[in-house]
Design an enzyme around this catalytic site. Structure first.
Site, PDB file in Angstrom:
ATOM      1  N   SER A  65       0.642  -1.140  -0.046  1.00  0.00           N
ATOM      2  CA  SER A  65       0.054  -0.080  -0.015  1.00  0.00           C
ATOM      3  C   SER A  65       0.639   1.350   0.128  1.00  0.00           C
ATOM      4  CB  SER A  65      -0.879  -0.010   1.138  1.00  0.00           C
ATOM      5  OG  SER A  65      -1.967  -0.741   0.943  1.00  0.00           O
ATOM      6  N   LYS A  68       0.364   3.483  -3.057  1.00  0.00           N
ATOM      7  CA  LYS A  68      -0.767   4.622  -3.268  1.00  0.00           C
ATOM      8  C   LYS A  68      -0.492   5.974  -2.920  1.00  0.00           C
ATOM      9  CE  LYS A  68      -3.852   0.628  -1.258  1.00  0.00           C
ATOM     10  NZ  LYS A  68      -4.335  -0.016   0.008  1.00  0.00           N
ATOM     11  N   TYR A 190      -3.423  -2.084 -10.277  1.00  0.00           N
ATOM     12  CA  TYR A 190      -3.315  -2.182  -8.861  1.00  0.00           C
ATOM     13  C   TYR A 190      -2.530  -3.241  -8.337  1.00  0.00           C
ATOM     14  CZ  TYR A 190      -4.967  -2.340  -4.055  1.00  0.00           C
ATOM     15  OH  TYR A 190      -4.845  -2.331  -2.657  1.00  0.00           O
ATOM     16  N   TYR A 241      -4.781   3.973   8.348  1.00  0.00           N
ATOM     17  CA  TYR A 241      -5.908   3.229   8.256  1.00  0.00           C
ATOM     18  C   TYR A 241      -6.514   3.708   9.681  1.00  0.00           C
ATOM     19  CZ  TYR A 241      -3.830   1.008   4.436  1.00  0.00           C
ATOM     20  OH  TYR A 241      -3.044   0.971   3.227  1.00  0.00           O
ATOM     21  N   VAL A 259       1.165  -3.621   3.896  1.00  0.00           N
ATOM     22  CA  VAL A 259       1.278  -5.142   4.267  1.00  0.00           C
ATOM     23  C   VAL A 259       2.513  -5.840   4.076  1.00  0.00           C
ATOM     24  CG1 VAL A 259      -1.359  -5.424   4.795  1.00  0.00           C
ATOM     25  CG2 VAL A 259      -0.051  -6.114   2.637  1.00  0.00           C
TER      26      VAL A 259
HETATM   27  O1  DON Z   1      -4.868  -4.738  -1.789  1.00  0.00           O
HETATM   28  C1  DON Z   1      -4.321  -5.259  -0.922  1.00  0.00           C
HETATM   29  O2  DON Z   1      -4.854  -5.753  -0.189  1.00  0.00           O
HETATM   30  C2  DON Z   1      -2.757  -5.394  -0.748  1.00  0.00           C
HETATM   31  N1  DON Z   1      -2.115  -5.201  -2.240  1.00  0.00           N
HETATM   32  C3  DON Z   1      -2.271  -3.997  -0.125  1.00  0.00           C
HETATM   33  C4  DON Z   1      -3.000  -3.505   1.246  1.00  0.00           C
HETATM   34  C5  DON Z   1      -2.109  -2.871   2.207  1.00  0.00           C
HETATM   35  O3  DON Z   1      -0.893  -3.019   1.977  1.00  0.00           O
HETATM   36  C6  DON Z   1      -2.661  -2.434   3.398  1.00  0.00           C
HETATM   37  N2  DON Z   1      -1.593  -1.755   4.298  1.00  0.00           N
HETATM   38  N3  DON Z   1      -1.430  -1.859   5.149  1.00  0.00           N
END
Ligand code: DON
Length: 305
Positions: A65, A68, A190, A241, A259
């Protein structure tokens, strides 16, 4: 207050070692579950180009993420305020992949850092440029100064294979007319963006433009001063978040987590920071990463407050 950044990073690492390995490695993307939870690295890049680091600061990891932030910057640079008609800028108070709020709010995601919001940003960047993921890779190579920054096709494929939730979010928004491109194409871009592999050193350098009020590493203007402020503000309020309040309280910097266990942080006028350790807390933020940033700002007195 100290400016001896190498000494500070050494002290931070010594202090956080006891919590490295705590938390859980993300396992809903199976290719990420194989990462060694005992890794820890941290890097700081000053605006005049010096980079300091400790631990695994040169080891590439999955940015997830954190991508983003850069996708948002690239979109704002092209679309300006028009983007904010399709995505909000309020903290969600919900997990990053939550579906519930979207129905109440008629397909308009709360902010660009929850997954639904990032899918809208990717969709918009695709419409504006035809190649969201390619542009993002190019941007990150330039701003990090590392021409070998690249996608991890195994992670991208693993996420696509297990991407039911992101797929649901995108289709749901499409039903409200808030996705312009075919959903599979948006998801593909994405997932590839999230799969980019970068080290703490790469990411600390790459977020420097946010500390330079929108000016890129080469001196080129990437965002207006006001847009750079907007991105930093949304990082502070939404970048971690439903833990953004706790982060602002403990760290006091615009931050963005992923993540993969990475967190970037911006100290305006001073430097970009990145910390990485794969063990995550219940919100999806790196346990040792939060601790390290907390220690860093406490030791140095450097925060936006
Ligand atoms: O879309 C997802 O769930 C993962 N590619 C990215 C989520 C993420 O990194 C949330 N961050 N803490």
């Amino acid at each position: 207050m100290t400016d001896d950044f190498q000494a500070v990073l050494d002290e931070v690492m010594t202090a956080v070692l006891p919590v490295v390995g705590q938390g859980r490695v993300a396992n809903y993307i199976p290719a990420l579950a194989a990462v060694d939870p005992s890794r820890f690295g941290m890097a700081l890049a000053t605006l005049d180009g010096q980079v300091f680091g400790v631990g695994d600061w040169r080891t590439p990891f999955s940015v997830q993420s954190i991508s983003k932030v850069f996708a948002l910057a690239l979109t704002l640079a092209r679309d300006g305020d028009a983007l904010w008609r399709r995505v909000g800028k309020e903290p969600s108070g919900n997990p990053f992949n939550s579906l519930v709020q979207l129905e109440y709010e008629q397909g308009v995601p709360r902010n660009p850092f929850i997954n639904a919001g990032a899918l809208v940003v990717t969709d918009r960047l695709l419409s504006l440029t035809g190649d969201s993921r390619g542009l993002l890779r190019e941007f990150l190579r330039e701003e990090s100064g590392n021409a070998s920054v690249d996608f991890d096709p195994v992670v991208a494929a693993s996420e696509a294979e297990h991407g039911h939730r992101n797929s649901a979010l995108a289709h749901f928004m499409a039903s409200y007319g808030n996705i312009e491109n075919p959903v599979p194409r948006v998801l593909e871009h994405y997932f590839w963006q999230c799969s980019l592999r970068m080290s703490c050193a790469d990411l600390a350098r790459a977020c420097g433009f946010l500390a330079r009020h929108g000016q890129g590493a080469s001196g080129r203007r990437l965002l207006t001063r006001s847009q750079a402020k907007q991105v930093n503000a949304v990082m502070l309020t939404c970048g971690t978040y439903d833990a953004a309040g706790e982060f602002a309280y403990r760290v006091g910097l615009p931050c963005k987590s992923g993540v993969g266990g990475g967190i970037i942080a911006v100290i305006p006028n001073r430097c970009g920071l990145c910390v990485w350790s794969p063990g995550l807390d219940a919100h999806g933020n790196s346990v040792a990463g939060v601790e390290a940033l907390d220690r860093f700002t406490t030791l140095t007195g450097l925060s936006v407050f």
